[in-house]
Every structure is written in C-alpha cells, then in structure tokens.
Design an enzyme around this catalytic site. Structure first.
Site, PDB file in Angstrom:
ATOM      1  N   ASP A   1      59.095 -10.248  31.883  1.00 55.58           N
ATOM      2  CA  ASP A   1      58.564  -9.154  31.068  1.00 55.58           C
ATOM      3  C   ASP A   1      57.163  -8.750  31.544  1.00 55.58           C
ATOM      4  O   ASP A   1      56.250  -9.559  31.568  1.00 55.58           O
ATOM      5  CB  ASP A   1      58.507  -9.621  29.604  1.00 55.58           C
TER       6      ASP A   1
ATOM      7  N   THR B   1      60.322  -2.603  26.758  1.00 57.04           N
ATOM      8  CA  THR B   1      61.123  -3.819  26.902  1.00 57.04           C
ATOM      9  C   THR B   1      62.611  -3.607  26.621  1.00 57.04           C
ATOM     10  O   THR B   1      63.462  -3.961  27.434  1.00 57.04           O
ATOM     11  CB  THR B   1      60.566  -4.923  25.987  1.00 57.04           C
TER      12      THR B   1
ATOM     13  N   LYS C   1      62.064 -13.261  22.863  1.00 56.50           N
ATOM     14  CA  LYS C   1      62.217 -11.999  22.134  1.00 56.50           C
ATOM     15  C   LYS C   1      63.688 -11.744  21.806  1.00 56.50           C
ATOM     16  O   LYS C   1      64.558 -11.907  22.667  1.00 56.50           O
ATOM     17  CB  LYS C   1      61.703 -10.831  22.970  1.00 56.50           C
TER      18      LYS C   1
ATOM     19  N   ASP D   1      61.348  -5.928  33.367  1.00 53.61           N
ATOM     20  CA  ASP D   1      61.785  -4.843  32.484  1.00 53.61           C
ATOM     21  C   ASP D   1      60.847  -3.637  32.522  1.00 53.61           C
ATOM     22  O   ASP D   1      61.186  -2.569  32.030  1.00 53.61           O
ATOM     23  CB  ASP D   1      61.940  -5.343  31.044  1.00 53.61           C
ATOM     24  N   HIS D   2      59.687  -3.793  33.115  1.00 57.27           N
ATOM     25  CA  HIS D   2      58.691  -2.740  33.314  1.00 57.27           C
ATOM     26  C   HIS D   2      57.493  -3.403  33.959  1.00 57.27           C
ATOM     27  O   HIS D   2      57.439  -4.633  34.070  1.00 57.27           O
ATOM     28  CB  HIS D   2      58.286  -2.069  31.993  1.00 57.27           C
TER      29      HIS D   2
END
Length: 546
Positions: A37, A78, A160, A352-353
């Site tokens: 993440d 996310t 998460k 995810d980014h």
C-alpha cells in the site's frame, strides 16, 4: 530395408514425444498476489543499496520487473487500486469508484465494502459487517474457482478490510482483516463463514501484537546512515498522537492508550511483520499449495500507507519501514520455498497507488505545489449556481472532486441539468487550484485516448459517478501541511512497482509502458483460465518463460 524403416519410425516417435513434452505446461500449486500500500516505484531504486539479497532484490534478480507500470484511472485510492489489480479493469467497469463515495440512489455517503446483511466473525464488534457486493465484476481468483469447480482455495489477507475483501472476489473461501482497538483479533464476515477456523483462533490467542507493541520503534540501522531521507524531526512530518516530536525512538508501549490501543500496530512497521505472520499461518493452516488444485492467496501490506500518510515520501520513518519490509519479504519468500516448494508457486508484487512528496516540502524547493481548501471550493461552486441560476440548492453533494446535481430541484425550477453542468464545468476553472473540469456528458460522448483526461474517463462510472468531475493542479492535496496523500492521475501517484516471479516467469525487465489492469489477464493466461469478466487489460507475454 525393414531395419531402416524401423529406426526411422522410432526416431519420428521420439521427436513427436519430445515436442509433446515441450508443450506440457506445469502450473503452479499456489499463486500469491502481494500488494504494498502506497509504494512508489522509486522506492525500489531509492533504497536499492540498502536492501538485502533475499527480499526485493531476489525478485528483481530472478523475476521479471516492469519498470514503467502505471495506473490508468482516477482516483488512485486503496479500494480502487486493489479492485483494478485483480479484476483487470477500471472503475468504469468494476464499480469501485473510491474508498468512500456519495451514493446518488441512497442519497448518502457509503463505504466500499460495508454490508449490514452480514455479521462479524471473530469478536462481538461490528467491524466484520462487510462483503464485496459493490464489486460488479469477477476477479482472477473468482475465475480460478470457476475453472476448478471450487476445488482450490482462495484467501485474502490484509490489516485493512477493503484490501483483504476486494482482491479475492466473490467466491472466496475467506478474507481476513485485523480489528485493533481493544479486540486485537483477525476477523472475517458471515459472508464467508460462521466460525473462525482453529488456526485463526490459535493465532489470535498467541497475541503477537503485544509482543510487537511492547518494543520501541528504533531505526534498524544507525540513524546517521539514513541519507536517502530528510533529517529526523523534519517540519514536513506528522507524528504519532502523544509524541511531542516525530523523532526516534518511538516508545509504542507508552503511546497505545492515546492511539486506540492495538490499532497502533497499523501505524508502525511491525504491522507489516504481523501481516506476514498471519499469511504464513494461513498457508500452514489451510495447506495451501499442497493439493492437486491451484490455490490463490492475496496479501496486502497496509502499514506502509499509514506511515506514508503521516510522515511523507522522504522521511526516515518511510525509509526504515521499507528496509524492515524487505526483511519481512525475505522471510516470507524463504517460507514459501520451504512450505510450498521453490518451483511450486508464482507470485507478483505491486502497489495499489503511489504518493506525492509533501507539497509543503516541494514549495520549499520552489517546485509548484498546492493545498486546496475544500470548504472554500464548495462555497465557490454554490456561488456559481447562485450567479447563473439564482439558486444555491442545485448541488446535492460535492466529494472526491465530483459534483452531484440535485436533478429534482433543477427540474422543479424549469432548468436543464446539462446547462447547469456545462456552466459549472466552465466556471469552476476559475477556482485557484482547479486545473481541469469536464461534465459526465462529455465523458460519455468523447473518447480521450491519452493523458489525465483519459485516466479520468477510465475512473468515471456512468451509473455511480457525479455530473461534473474536476482535476486539481499537480501536487495538490486537501489536507494539512504535514504528511502526504494520493488520488491523482499524475505520475507520482500512478507509477508503481510490478514484478512477476516464480513458476512460469522468466528473468528480465522491461521499460515498456504497461497498465495495472494487465496483471489479471497475465496471471489468468499463465493459469490457462478465462479472464475476469470485465477485463480490459492485455496479457504481458514478455514475462513468460519460452
């Protein structure tokens, strides 16, 4: 003559047999999808000389690295990233348009995986009321289940909830996420099961979180060696609640009471170690990679995101987190070698980014960067409707840089919704930090083939998105001046690592541009299964062994 014919026949049969053997494909017993993440691509190069040989460098040396992999949509959040990696498509198709968004049918803001139809499994709280019901396409794990008639196992893991649930899809055996506070339990939802397996109960009973949180967070090496980062106690860093300054060491045991007790583990590197521990327990507990069918495991490391948000791209905390994660990955890969077998698994690693440098830091270097005042923006938009349509009631919601019109109110005033949207898109450009704006109608009728407007179009969902969509200037955030965030379609948010490794993958690298939506079809093709049903990505065939 008969002897010659006989030997020729034997030779032909042998050649045919050899060719048949060459065509035989030995599939992996386990596929592992690793998502880190908020990992920028340059974290691979920025800290390269400090990584060991068995973590990131093992993948780079023995796997296939795509050096120019990007997200091709906005927003880079996310939930959206995880959904797109595993479905092989963008929000325009899979329906996850943000982490939270305004639901224009329910007339309220919703969270991507909330689902009150289900209950928590693992404790008495409500944090397990989740499901993937807002994801409208299948994932590669779903397609694997369909191909094998549910005879393999598919499991998603992350601290998460959204990062555990969305990757593994609808037909998964399980998704597990962590509930901190005073619960300190890995949990799931009745969407998947009614009781935790024994191995999860045993893991929770071992209480590893206390072990990690009772130790201070010190730098892994001498703090003077962290020359890839800014100084400790930089003015651009946030801090853990309860700390006077954002400095090392961080005495976690003393900070727990002001940070929701066990939830503090999410915000420190030990959260990644904790996640890896649970993933290892899942592989053992579920006997993944041991049957005649292919299993699929997704593991998302989330603490990198919490730490990145708080301290920024260039902080010692961020560098130390990745040096520690490198060791966690090395341990995890060695575990896979032993437990599953070196030739029995295929994995990929991506993010995810990414994230932007702290805008205040960029400003200190005279690099253009901005902060947007959302309250001021909302008032500005209300001023537009007042000036041109004599009403401040035409807007239903403003969020995620999208304007949702109140169509009933517009109609009751005898106005045309397209006229209102066009005027808003035209006039909102006069706001100081808004760089581009387009209407939903434009996105439906115009094909943007490249650039940031193409990314906006890929992130636009006709059913769920707003009526006017805005793009701020590069390096613009809506937050305080300490720490960072993400969400844009600019390169600092879209450029992420992408490495394939293991069974069926050759050694090498490529600087060709690929999109994150290419991962799912590439894995599907390797496994010889149907692609996820919304796939828009392409197969990256140069990663395969000949």
């Amino acid at each position: 003559m008969k002897k010659i014919f006989f030997f020729l026949l034997i030779a032909i049969i042998s050649i045919i047999g050899c060719k048949s053997q060459k065509k035989e494909i030995i599939k992996p017993k386990l596929v592992v999808g690793i998502v880190i993440d908020q990992m920028r691509y340059d974290y691979l190069t920025r800290y390269a000389d400090r990584y060991g040989e068995d973590g990131f460098n093992r993948l780079l040396k023995n796997g296939f690295s795509l050096k120019n992999a990007h997200y091709n949509f906005i927003p880079t959040y996310t939930a959206v990233g995880h959904a797109s990696i595993f479905t092989g498509t963008t929000p325009s198709n899979h329906g996850i348009i943000s982490n939270n968004w305004y639901d224009k049918f329910l007339k309220k803001s919703i969270y991507c995986v909330d689902d009150s139809n289900y209950k928590t499994v693992g404790n008495s709280g409500n944090y397990g009321q989740k499901s993937p019901h807002r994801l409208y396409t299948t994932t590669v794990a779903d397609q694997l289940n369909l191909a094998q008639n549910q005879r393999g196992k598919t499991i998603g893991i992350s601290i998460k909830d959204r990062s555990a649930i969305l990757p593994i899809g609808h037909s998964a055996n399980a998704a597990y996420w962590y509930d901190g506070d005073d619960y300190n339990t890995w949990i799931t939802s009745t969407f998947y099961m009614n009781e935790l397996p024994k191995w999860v109960k045993d893991f929770n009973a071992n209480n590893k979180a206390d072990e990690y949180l009772n130790e201070p967070w010190k730098t892994l090496y001498d703090i003077k060696t962290y020359t890839n980062s800014l100084v400790d106690d930089s003015i651009f860093e946030g801090k853990i609640t309860g700390q006077e300054k954002p400095i090392f060491p961080k005495y976690l045991k003393n900070l727990r009471s002001k940070n929701d007790n066990y939830s503090l583990i999410k915000e420190v590197p030990a959260g990644n170690t904790f996640t890896a521990d649970f993933a290892k327990a899942a592989i053992i507990g579920e006997n993944l990679g041991k049957s005649n069918f292919i299993d699929f495991l997704t593991v998302s490391f989330s603490s990198t995101d919490y730490i990145g948000h708080k301290y920024g791209v260039a902080a010692i905390e961020t560098e130390d987190t990745y040096l520690r994660l490198d060791k966690d990955l090395a341990s995890f890969f060695q575990f896979l070698d032993t437990q599953v077998g070196k030739d029995n698994y295929t994995l990929f690693l991506t993010a995810d980014h990414a994230a932007v440098h702290v805008p205040a830091y960029l400003q200190s270097l005279k690099i253009p960067a901005h902060y947007i005042n959302t309250k001021k923006l909302n008032n500005f938009i209300s001023g537009i409707t007042k000036k041109y349509f004599n009403s401040v009631e035409l807007i239903e919601n403003i969020s995620n840089y999208q304007i949702f019109l109140d169509k009933e109110k517009i109609e009751s005033l005898g106005l045309n919704k397209n006229d209102v949207a066009d005027k808003l898109a035209e006039e909102v450009l006069n706001f100081e930090t808004i760089y581009k704006a387009v209407t939903a109608k434009t996105l439906q009728n115009t094909n943007f083939t490249s650039g940031v407007l193409n990314s906006l179009q890929n992130g636009y969902n006709q059913k769920f998105s707003g009526d006017v969509l805005m793009i701020p200037y590069p390096s613009t955030l809506a937050r305080g001046r300490k720490g960072t965030s993400h969400g844009s379609g600019y390169s600092y948010d879209t450029h992420v690592p992408l490495i394939f490794y293991g069974n069926g993958i050759k050694q090498g690298s490529s600087s060709k541009k690929y999109e994150i939506t290419d991962i799912a079809p590439t894995i599907s093709n390797l496994l010889q299964i149907e692609f996820p049903n919304g796939t828009t990505g392409k197969v990256i065939d140069e990663v395969y062994k000949d």
